[in-house]
Design a protein around this motif. Structure first.
Motif, mmCIF file in Angstrom:
data_model
loop_
_atom_site.group_PDB
_atom_site.id
_atom_site.type_symbol
_atom_site.label_atom_id
_atom_site.label_comp_id
_atom_site.label_asym_id
_atom_site.label_seq_id
_atom_site.Cartn_x
_atom_site.Cartn_y
_atom_site.Cartn_z
ATOM 1 N N GLY A 71 -1.468 11.000 -7.775
ATOM 2 C CA GLY A 71 -0.105 10.826 -8.121
ATOM 3 C C GLY A 71 0.409 9.693 -7.186
ATOM 4 N N ALA A 72 1.760 9.644 -7.354
ATOM 5 C CA ALA A 72 2.603 8.698 -6.807
ATOM 6 C C ALA A 72 2.523 8.912 -5.284
ATOM 7 C CB ALA A 72 4.104 8.881 -7.381
ATOM 8 N N PHE A 75 -0.408 6.944 -3.683
ATOM 9 C CA PHE A 75 -0.218 5.551 -3.618
ATOM 10 C C PHE A 75 0.660 5.152 -2.684
ATOM 11 C CE2 PHE A 75 -2.326 6.199 -7.797
ATOM 12 C CZ PHE A 75 -3.354 5.295 -7.759
ATOM 13 N N ASP A 76 1.909 5.928 -2.595
ATOM 14 C CA ASP A 76 3.056 5.805 -1.711
ATOM 15 C C ASP A 76 2.366 5.563 -0.416
ATOM 16 O OD1 ASP A 76 5.984 5.342 -1.008
ATOM 17 O OD2 ASP A 76 5.283 6.982 0.224
ATOM 18 N N PRO A 102 -3.497 0.821 -11.527
ATOM 19 C CA PRO A 102 -2.820 2.070 -11.736
ATOM 20 C C PRO A 102 -1.403 1.625 -11.696
ATOM 21 C CG PRO A 102 -4.625 2.597 -10.416
ATOM 22 C CD PRO A 102 -4.794 1.052 -10.696
ATOM 23 N N ALA A 104 1.160 3.635 -10.736
ATOM 24 C CA ALA A 104 1.654 4.195 -9.830
ATOM 25 C C ALA A 104 1.519 3.111 -8.465
ATOM 26 C CB ALA A 104 1.182 5.487 -9.209
ATOM 27 N N GLU A 107 4.036 0.536 -8.801
ATOM 28 C CA GLU A 107 5.295 0.899 -8.433
ATOM 29 C C GLU A 107 5.652 0.935 -6.899
ATOM 30 O OE1 GLU A 107 6.216 4.446 -10.265
ATOM 31 O OE2 GLU A 107 6.243 3.697 -12.301
ATOM 32 N N ALA A 108 4.506 1.547 -6.239
ATOM 33 C CA ALA A 108 4.414 1.356 -4.835
ATOM 34 C C ALA A 108 4.428 0.159 -4.209
ATOM 35 C CB ALA A 108 3.133 2.355 -4.188
#
Length: 494
Positions: A71-72, A75-76, A102, A104, A107-108
């Protein structure tokens, strides 16, 4: 240790890599900042690549490390560790593990400000790395050309009738900023280039005081301060170099940016200005000129030595490590490091006359042999001492070796009798300088064939043949320690 005379390989702009049509890379997240540069490429499938990054990398990954259902949060954490390690960008290959990047991860990267590149299936990571090395090689070639042209222009400027302003003008033009020479009292002596502004100008003057060899009180030893210092003020890069003539002059530069080769260019200018200001401030240039004229007109060395600034001097022989024969600029740099402008380039060796009062220390990039302090009449013998010390230093891979100046056994024998004995003993080989030098070096290195070959730059079989020839001509056993001692005694007298 990196060679200070060679500029480091400049990094490559990330935009230059994106412009390669053969790679087909596409930026899909992160800032489109033209200032982002890449120093190298690194491939890793570690979930936490932080321990393996040095900073400035284009990290390449096919996402093998990504667990199912990540999930996010995953990746964060992954992107934040890359940013914390100083990674320049992330390249994500969409084959063979993932069909798309991906969301996510996108976004990261956007959140952490890390450029994210999509690597198409047809492009291998090795192709990306190879393209990066090619761009770096092109950048290095261009930088070396720029530095070489700058060195030539600075040398030409130093030969003009008014060399100090000419060198400063060339340096300012090459750096695209301001170049200032500060005198021993801290006031600007000469300058060239646009004014960087009052704030940067004041900061540069203060920075010059940081590197000046002796402080305002004049009580600090010469090595108490750094030889260079840098700072950034109001977006201007400031650098100060203490000139190596010991007179208190400082070179300051102020430029809007600092390219990879600028340090090399400024270092060459500092060497030239060290020689120029040393001659002007101390009158040593006129003294050397007078000494040369008097020698040519028949004066003895002992008569002209006071014009050079001292009665006793040391001869230093230097040879650059791992490079070809030294050029005049490298020789001048060595002289400046040793605190003397009396420099002579003799083939692959540089000879420097250093006043007895100056301490000779090791110089990075050079192997040095130092003689004992000697009066002018003994300078030829001191040169021979420095030559032997240099040969031993190279053979033993020691950066600096000094000739011992304590009393020796030869001092117990009258010089006339010692010289006569040496001539008689070495008469069979005196007509062959190669044999004499080989025997002297071989004995000084305790009969080591390999170390003697290194010191003389010949093959070890050549050393064996020459020593065998010496033994035959001298009709003696060179394995006998008494014979070796007597031959060494004789060789010390030649």
């Amino acid at each position: 240790m990196p060679d200070p005379t060679v500029p480091p390989t400049p990094p490559v702009a990330l935009d230059a890599l994106l412009a390669r049509a053969d790679l087909g890379l596409r930026r899909i997240a992160g800032p489109a900042d033209p200032a982002v540069v890449v120093h190298w490429a690194h491939t890793s499938e570690m979930a936490d690549p932080y321990p393996y990054l040095l900073g400035g990398e284009l990290l390449l990954s096919a996402g093998v490390h990504i667990p199912d259902g990540a999930g996010a949060g995953y990746f964060d954490a992954y992107v934040s560790r890359i940013v914390a390690a100083g990674g320049a960008a992330l390249g994500f290959g969409v084959a063979p593990v993932h069909d798309t990047v991906p969301g996510a991860l996108v976004e990261a990267c956007e959140m952490h400000g890390l450029p994210l590149l999509e690597v198409p299936p047809r492009t291998t990571f090795s192709a990306v790395a190879r393209a990066l090395w090619q761009l770096m090689a092109q950048a290095r070639t261009a930088e070396l050309r720029r530095v070489t042209e700058a060195q030539q222009s600075l040398a030409t400027a130093a030969a003009r009738p008014d060399p100090v302003p000419a060198v400063l003008q060339q340096l300012a033009r090459r750096l695209g900023g301001r170049a200032v020479l500060y005198g021993p009292e801290g006031t600007p002596v000469a300058g060239a280039g646009p004014d960087p502004g009052a704030e940067a100008r004041t900061a540069l003057a203060k920075l010059a005081e940081v590197v000046r060899p002796s402080g305002p009180s004049g009580q600090e030893p010469p090595d108490a301060r750094p030889s260079s210092a840098s700072d950034t003020v109001a977006g201007v890069r400031l650098v100060a170099h203490a000139l190596g003539n010991g007179e208190g002059f400082v070179l300051g530069t102020a430029a809007p940016q600092r390219d990879a080769g600028d340090h090399t260019i400024a270092s060459v200018a500092a060497v030239l200005l060290s020689l120029l200001t040393g001659e002007r401030h101390g009158g040593s240039g006129a003294g050397r000129s007078s000494a040369l004229v008097r020698l040519l007109l028949g004066a003895a060395p002992s008569e002209v030595a006071p014009l050079l600034g001292g009665d006793r001097w040391r001869v230093v022989r230097g040879r650059p490590d791992g490079r070809a024969a030294p050029d005049p600029v490298a020789a001048s740099a060595l002289g400046a490091a040793l605190g003397s402008s009396l420099v002579d380039v003799a083939g692959e060796v540089v000879r420097v006359l250093v006043p007895d009062g100056r301490t000779v220390e090791r110089v990075p990039g050079w192997t040095l042999g130092v003689s004992a302090a000697a009066a002018p009449r003994d300078w030829p013998a001191a040169d021979a001492q420095a030559s032997r010390a240099l040969a031993r230093a190279r053979a033993t891979r020691t950066p600096l070796l000094r000739h011992g100046d304590r009393p020796a056994l030869t001092d117990l024998v009258p010089p006339h009798d010692a010289d006569a004995h040496a001539r008689a003993l070495l008469a069979p080989i005196e007509r062959s300088p190669a044999l004499v030098d080989t025997l002297r070096t071989w004995l000084s290195l305790h009969g080591s064939w390999d170390r003697t070959a290194v010191a003389l730059d010949v093959h070890r079989n050549t050393v064996r043949q020459r020593i065998a020839r010496c033994a035959a001509l001298l009709d003696t056993d060179l394995d006998d320690p008494d014979v070796r001692m007597e031959l060494w005694f004789a060789l010390r007298r030649t």
